[in-house]
Design a protein around this motif. Structure first.
Motif, PDB file in Angstrom:
ATOM      1  N   LYS A   1      35.522  33.985  26.713  1.00 12.99           N
ATOM      2  CA  LYS A   1      35.252  32.729  26.013  1.00 12.99           C
ATOM      3  C   LYS A   1      34.421  32.959  24.749  1.00 12.99           C
ATOM      4  CE  LYS A   1      34.682  28.199  25.676  1.00 12.99           C
ATOM      5  NZ  LYS A   1      35.318  27.691  24.510  1.00 12.99           N
ATOM      6  N   ASN A   2      33.385  33.785  24.827  1.00 11.62           N
ATOM      7  CA  ASN A   2      32.534  33.979  23.651  1.00 11.62           C
ATOM      8  C   ASN A   2      33.273  34.702  22.520  1.00 11.62           C
ATOM      9  OD1 ASN A   2      32.614  36.414  24.916  1.00 11.62           O
ATOM     10  ND2 ASN A   2      30.407  36.767  24.916  1.00 11.62           N
TER      11      ASN A   2
ATOM     12  N   HIS B   1      33.254  37.818  36.899  1.00 10.00           N
ATOM     13  CA  HIS B   1      34.647  37.562  36.511  1.00 10.00           C
ATOM     14  C   HIS B   1      34.797  37.550  34.989  1.00 10.00           C
ATOM     15  CE1 HIS B   1      38.680  35.930  36.550  1.00 10.00           C
ATOM     16  NE2 HIS B   1      38.274  34.938  35.766  1.00 10.00           N
ATOM     17  N   ASP B   2      33.878  36.887  34.284  1.00 10.48           N
ATOM     18  CA  ASP B   2      33.958  36.842  32.821  1.00 10.48           C
ATOM     19  C   ASP B   2      33.748  38.213  32.203  1.00 10.48           C
ATOM     20  OD1 ASP B   2      34.441  34.168  32.901  1.00 10.48           O
ATOM     21  OD2 ASP B   2      32.335  33.603  32.595  1.00 10.48           O
ATOM     22  N   GLU B   3      32.878  38.999  32.770  1.00 11.66           N
ATOM     23  CA  GLU B   3      32.570  40.315  32.211  1.00 11.66           C
ATOM     24  C   GLU B   3      33.704  41.317  32.424  1.00 11.66           C
ATOM     25  OE1 GLU B   3      29.970  41.260  30.346  1.00 11.66           O
ATOM     26  OE2 GLU B   3      29.389  39.160  30.362  1.00 11.66           O
ATOM     27  N   LEU B   4      34.471  41.129  33.470  1.00  9.89           N
ATOM     28  CA  LEU B   4      35.550  42.071  33.759  1.00  9.89           C
ATOM     29  C   LEU B   4      36.821  41.792  32.960  1.00  9.89           C
ATOM     30  CD1 LEU B   4      35.170  42.527  37.622  1.00  9.89           C
ATOM     31  CD2 LEU B   4      34.499  44.099  35.808  1.00  9.89           C
ATOM     32  N   GLN B   5      36.911  40.635  32.324  1.00 10.36           N
ATOM     33  CA  GLN B   5      38.092  40.322  31.528  1.00 10.36           C
ATOM     34  C   GLN B   5      38.117  41.170  30.261  1.00 10.36           C
ATOM     35  OE1 GLN B   5      37.828  36.159  30.763  1.00 10.36           O
ATOM     36  NE2 GLN B   5      39.035  35.630  32.571  1.00 10.36           N
ATOM     37  N   PRO B   6      39.329  41.458  29.746  1.00  7.70           N
ATOM     38  CA  PRO B   6      39.416  42.164  28.450  1.00  7.70           C
ATOM     39  C   PRO B   6      38.799  41.292  27.357  1.00  7.70           C
ATOM     40  CG  PRO B   6      41.558  42.080  29.542  1.00  7.70           C
ATOM     41  CD  PRO B   6      40.632  41.239  30.342  1.00  7.70           C
TER      42      PRO B   6
END
Length: 147
Positions: A117-118, A107-112
């Motif tokens: 967060k990083n 989920h985090d990797e698929l976000q723009p």
């Protein structure tokens, strides 16, 4: 005990001789109070450059990787013993690094990128380094720091 890795480049010899060389190097570890976790054959191949060892120039070697545990006080003794062995062209002993654990979700990797967060942390850190800017409508009709 600490886990170490021993990378050895051995002379290209027939398999029966190679077997005795590996037994000899393993027994040296056992004699120092250690034990072997893994022995990996990386194959026989051309070396990246010619190497001289014990008065002979080598351009081909058998690569082996030992993973073993031994008391830290006996590492120097092992290194010295392997240095005197005429069948070993090169040897290196490294302290094995433990694999770092990290958490990654799809989920985090698929976000723009701006929503990750990083990336948001990096932007906030960069904004801390921004210099304060002159505000023009503050009562002064000139820039006080200009000559």
């Amino acid at each position: 005990m600490i886990t170490y890795e021993l990378l050895m480049l051995l002379r290209s010899v027939p398999k029966p001789e190679l077997k005795t060389i590996l037994k000899r190097t393993a027994n040296a570890i056992f004699d120092k109070g250690g034990f072997i976790r893994k022995l990996e054959n990386l194959g026989t191949r051309e070396m990246p450059y010619k190497t001289s060892a014990h008065g002979v120039v080598y351009d081909r070697a058998s690569y082996f990787l030992y993973e073993f545990n031994v008391p830290p006080s006996s590492i120097d003794k092992l290194f010295d013993e392997y240095g005197r062995d005429i069948d070993i062209i090169r040897r290196r002993i490294y302290k094995k690094k433990e694999a770092e654990t990290f958490e990654c979700t799809l989920h985090d990797e698929l976000q723009p990128p701006p929503y990750r967060k990083n990336v948001q942390d990096l932007i906030a850190e960069a904004r801390k380094l921004d210099k304060p800017k002159f505000k023009y409508n503050t009562g002064l009709d000139y820039y006080p720091f200009q000559k």
